[in-house]
Design a protein around this motif. Structure first.
Motif, PDB file in Angstrom:
ATOM      1  N   ALA A 159       0.819  -1.210   0.000  1.00  0.00           N
ATOM      2  CA  ALA A 159       0.000   0.000   0.000  1.00  0.00           C
ATOM      3  C   ALA A 159       0.857   1.266   0.000  1.00  0.00           C
ATOM      4  O   ALA A 159       0.540   2.245  -0.691  1.00  0.00           O
TER       5      ALA A 159
ATOM      6  N   ILE B  20      -0.211   2.611  -3.415  1.00  0.00           N
ATOM      7  CA  ILE B  20      -1.297   3.553  -3.138  1.00  0.00           C
ATOM      8  C   ILE B  20      -0.746   4.921  -2.778  1.00  0.00           C
ATOM      9  O   ILE B  20      -1.145   5.939  -3.342  1.00  0.00           O
TER      10      ILE B  20
ATOM     11  N   LEU C 148      -8.650  -3.011  -1.547  1.00  0.00           N
ATOM     12  CA  LEU C 148      -7.886  -2.022  -0.779  1.00  0.00           C
ATOM     13  C   LEU C 148      -7.567  -0.801  -1.630  1.00  0.00           C
ATOM     14  O   LEU C 148      -7.632   0.340  -1.158  1.00  0.00           O
ATOM     15  N   TYR C 149      -7.212  -1.052  -2.895  1.00  0.00           N
ATOM     16  CA  TYR C 149      -6.849   0.068  -3.768  1.00  0.00           C
ATOM     17  C   TYR C 149      -8.060   0.960  -4.046  1.00  0.00           C
ATOM     18  O   TYR C 149      -7.952   2.189  -4.076  1.00  0.00           O
TER      19      TYR C 149
ATOM     20  N   THR D  85      -4.510   2.007   3.467  1.00  0.00           N
ATOM     21  CA  THR D  85      -3.208   1.452   3.830  1.00  0.00           C
ATOM     22  C   THR D  85      -3.334   0.674   5.134  1.00  0.00           C
ATOM     23  O   THR D  85      -3.650   1.266   6.168  1.00  0.00           O
TER      24      THR D  85
END
Length: 229
Positions: A28, A32, A177-178, A183
């Motif tokens: 992440a 991210i 998650l993205y 995170t």
């Protein structure tokens, strides 16, 4: 997994699978939050990949064509990236490759700087590359290879159904998650010491005290306040 396929704007980098399997927070931070920090391991890895990612370099060894830096993607999995090497083995039961005469079986080869690992982080990344090739070329890729620079040896990886299922499951979690731009929190492990992002992640700080407490104790102290008057 998205059953209708992902839009190109939503594709994740294949290399992220290795990061994600190693540590979800590391993935992440890189993919991210766009954070990165070089260390000796990452520098050595970059040097090792310089030649393999040169798309202009191609070799022919008998009935095998070695293609470097081949771009691959999968709309079904929502990923894209670059294969270090794809070996194209001439075979009567192979598939047609654009710009090449005859039929070939593709076999991806991923280069890593160190030595074989106890976990399957590298194998997951390699399996995802093979799954992209299967979707792009409409063929089966039952095996692939990992080459390790430290041992100067390559290891055959059988692309089993269990490994493929793990790739699909992991990518489903990565996309979720993205999409949330989330995170994960720190989970301390022995791997933290080897992580190139340990100074950015600051696992000890996050485990022991809060950020506000750290700022209070290290910035807004009485001595510092007096010094600003």
């Amino acid at each position: 997994m998205n059953t209708t396929g992902y839009d190109e704007d939503d594709y994740l980098n294949i290399a992220g699978l290795q990061h994600f399997a190693f540590c979800r927070r590391q993935w992440a931070l890189i993919h991210i939050e766009q954070q990165w920090q070089e260390n000796l391991r990452t520098i050595e890895g970059n040097i090792l990949h310089e030649r393999t990612h040169d798309g202009e370099l191609q070799e022919k060894r008998g009935d095998v064509i070695i293609s470097r830096g081949m771009a691959v993607f999968s709309r079904t999995l929502g990923i894209n990236g670059v294969c270090d090497i794809v070996e194209l083995h001439r075979s009567q039961d192979g598939v047609k490759i654009v710009g090449r005469e005859g039929l070939f079986k593709p076999i991806p080869v991923e280069y890593k700087r160190g030595r074989p690992k106890e976990d399957d982080c590298d194998a997951l990344q390699l399996c995802a590359q093979a799954m992209c090739l299967e979707e792009m070329l409409l063929c089966a890729v039952p095996k692939a290879y990992l080459y390790y620079g430290e041992t100067n040896h390559r290891t055959k990886i059988e692309l089993s159904e269990d490994l493929r299922s793990k790739v699909v499951s992991m990518l489903r979690e990565m996309h979720a998650l993205y999409d949330r731009r989330y995170t994960p929190k720190v989970k301390i492990s022995k791997s933290c010491k080897a992580c190139s992002l340990k100074d950015i992640c600051i696992p000890k700080l996050c485990r022991d005290i809060s950020v506000s407490q750290y700022i209070k104790e290290n910035i807004f102290t009485p001595d510092r306040e007096e010094g600003t008057k």
